[in-house]
Motif scaffolding. Sequence first.
Motif, PDB file in Angstrom:
ATOM      1  N   ARG A  40      13.393  12.982  31.833  1.00 13.55           N
ATOM      2  CA  ARG A  40      13.557  14.436  32.015  1.00 13.55           C
ATOM      3  C   ARG A  40      14.793  14.968  31.294  1.00 13.55           C
ATOM      4  N   PHE A  41      15.778  14.105  31.023  1.00 10.71           N
ATOM      5  CA  PHE A  41      16.982  14.548  30.325  1.00 10.71           C
ATOM      6  C   PHE A  41      16.683  14.917  28.880  1.00 10.71           C
ATOM      7  N   VAL A  42      15.653  14.309  28.309  1.00  8.51           N
ATOM      8  CA  VAL A  42      15.239  14.679  26.953  1.00  8.51           C
ATOM      9  C   VAL A  42      14.676  16.092  26.956  1.00  8.51           C
ATOM     10  N   ASP A  43      13.917  16.452  27.985  1.00  7.55           N
ATOM     11  CA  ASP A  43      13.380  17.808  28.096  1.00  7.55           C
ATOM     12  C   ASP A  43      14.486  18.845  28.171  1.00  7.55           C
ATOM     13  N   ALA A  44      15.580  18.505  28.858  1.00  2.00           N
ATOM     14  CA  ALA A  44      16.646  19.469  29.110  1.00  2.00           C
ATOM     15  C   ALA A  44      17.304  19.969  27.829  1.00  2.00           C
ATOM     16  N   VAL A  45      17.200  19.191  26.762  1.00  2.00           N
ATOM     17  CA  VAL A  45      17.822  19.599  25.494  1.00  2.00           C
ATOM     18  C   VAL A  45      16.769  19.866  24.421  1.00  2.00           C
ATOM     19  N   GLY A  46      15.524  20.069  24.849  1.00  2.00           N
ATOM     20  CA  GLY A  46      14.471  20.375  23.887  1.00  2.00           C
ATOM     21  C   GLY A  46      14.084  19.207  23.014  1.00  2.00           C
ATOM     22  N   GLY A  47      14.260  17.981  23.521  1.00  2.00           N
ATOM     23  CA  GLY A  47      13.955  16.798  22.734  1.00  2.00           C
ATOM     24  C   GLY A  47      12.480  16.462  22.731  1.00  2.00           C
ATOM     25  N   SER A  48      12.160  15.350  22.077  1.00  2.00           N
ATOM     26  CA  SER A  48      10.764  14.953  21.922  1.00  2.00           C
ATOM     27  C   SER A  48      10.563  13.523  22.359  1.00  2.00           C
ATOM     28  N   SER A  49       9.312  13.200  22.633  1.00  2.00           N
ATOM     29  CA  SER A  49       8.914  11.830  22.910  1.00  2.00           C
ATOM     30  C   SER A  49       8.461  11.207  21.597  1.00  2.00           C
ATOM     31  N   HIS A  50       8.848   9.971  21.357  1.00  3.72           N
ATOM     32  CA  HIS A  50       8.522   9.328  20.079  1.00  3.72           C
ATOM     33  C   HIS A  50       7.871   7.973  20.300  1.00  3.72           C
ATOM     34  N   GLY A  51       6.963   7.624  19.389  1.00  3.65           N
ATOM     35  CA  GLY A  51       6.335   6.320  19.408  1.00  3.65           C
ATOM     36  C   GLY A  51       5.124   6.213  20.311  1.00  3.65           C
ATOM     37  N   TYR A  52       4.686   7.326  20.892  1.00  2.00           N
ATOM     38  CA  TYR A  52       3.502   7.316  21.768  1.00  2.00           C
ATOM     39  C   TYR A  52       2.328   7.834  20.950  1.00  2.00           C
ATOM     40  N   LEU A  53       1.373   6.973  20.686  1.00  2.00           N
ATOM     41  CA  LEU A  53       0.267   7.279  19.793  1.00  2.00           C
ATOM     42  C   LEU A  53      -0.446   8.571  20.208  1.00  2.00           C
ATOM     43  N   THR A  54      -0.659   9.453  19.246  1.00  3.36           N
ATOM     44  CA  THR A  54      -1.275  10.788  19.341  1.00  3.36           C
ATOM     45  C   THR A  54      -0.345  11.833  19.962  1.00  3.36           C
ATOM     46  N   GLN A  55       0.809  11.420  20.494  1.00  2.00           N
ATOM     47  CA  GLN A  55       1.737  12.351  21.136  1.00  2.00           C
ATOM     48  C   GLN A  55       3.121  12.298  20.499  1.00  2.00           C
ATOM     49  N   ASP A  56       3.251  11.639  19.369  1.00  2.00           N
ATOM     50  CA  ASP A  56       4.544  11.437  18.718  1.00  2.00           C
ATOM     51  C   ASP A  56       5.212  12.776  18.406  1.00  2.00           C
ATOM     52  N   GLY A  57       6.414  12.963  18.920  1.00  2.00           N
ATOM     53  CA  GLY A  57       7.172  14.175  18.633  1.00  2.00           C
ATOM     54  C   GLY A  57       6.983  15.307  19.624  1.00  2.00           C
ATOM     55  N   ARG A  58       6.104  15.145  20.608  1.00  2.00           N
ATOM     56  CA  ARG A  58       5.911  16.193  21.614  1.00  2.00           C
ATOM     57  C   ARG A  58       6.955  16.080  22.714  1.00  2.00           C
ATOM     58  N   ALA A  59       7.248  17.205  23.361  1.00  3.53           N
ATOM     59  CA  ALA A  59       8.174  17.202  24.486  1.00  3.53           C
ATOM     60  C   ALA A  59       7.571  16.397  25.638  1.00  3.53           C
ATOM     61  N   PRO A  60       8.339  15.510  26.261  1.00  2.00           N
ATOM     62  CA  PRO A  60       7.805  14.725  27.382  1.00  2.00           C
ATOM     63  C   PRO A  60       7.222  15.579  28.495  1.00  2.00           C
ATOM     64  N   ALA A  61       7.846  16.736  28.770  1.00  2.00           N
ATOM     65  CA  ALA A  61       7.332  17.606  29.836  1.00  2.00           C
ATOM     66  C   ALA A  61       5.933  18.115  29.515  1.00  2.00           C
TER      67      ALA A  61
END
Length: 298
Positions: A40-61
């Motif tokens: 959730r701390f990645v969401d707080a700064v507008g970050g992205s999730s990486h390395g998850y197939l088909t979801q690479d670069g999307r916000a975890p939230a």
Amino acid sequence: MKTFDFAVIGGSYAGMAAALQLARARRNVLVVDAAQRRNRFVDAVGGSSHGYLTQDGRAPAEIAADAREELMNYPSVEWLHGTADDAHVTSDGWLGFRVGSETVRAQHLIIATGVRDELPTVPGLVERWGRSVFHCPYCHGYEADAGPIGIIAASPLAQHHAIMLPDWGSPTLFLNGAYTPGAEELAAIARRGTQVEAARIARIDGFADVVLQDGRIFTMNALFTQPRTFLSSPIAEQLGCSLEDGPMGPFIKVDEFKATSVPNVFACGDAARMAGNVTLAVADGAMAGFGAHRSSMI
């Protein structure tokens, strides 16, 4: 009192993946969620999730929200917001626990409560967690743009970062008094091209600037460290589940189908492995769903 075939405690990636398999088996499922995803701390700064197939670069939230929407399309799933506590095996062999004033009983329980991270006590480090400070090179190393990377040692596990991270940039290992590498270890680190800095850290400034006590400043594209992890919930210990001591912290001991040492109790995700990420959490959750469903037919 609420009664269910299956209860999943923890509504993040692993928990929802487990619940999805059970919902698709047309079984009655409760998901209990305290909304405390580890990333959730990645969401707080507008970050992205990486390395998850088909979801690479999307916000975890966004990924979590989509997953919940898909899960709640199944009519046999109920979602309860809150923190589960006071878990116990009832006299008739069911699994019981409380969520606030609500009492819940389930025939099978899946623990997907995750872990919490304890970072080294370096001023400025916690504030940058999930923004420029990370623990997983596979999740966040690429975004360092092959530039300078700082490794803040918290334990001898820093050696693994020092050996791995040259594939993602130009690392400097800041020992910061956390441990003293031996000659063989230093030679292995040097062969990989990682620099070693023994001076103590005063603080972290800017985006990822390491300020040493002697006044020198190292400007980095990213920082990596080795948090100590702790189970986010006492549920496993309340039920008497066996734990294992991993290099980063304790985790719940499970078999290949994610069954714990307590009958009809399963565990998945970061709470039940030495280390993990979103991809592994989803896979673990699916396997826990399979395992719990199979056990209900025995």
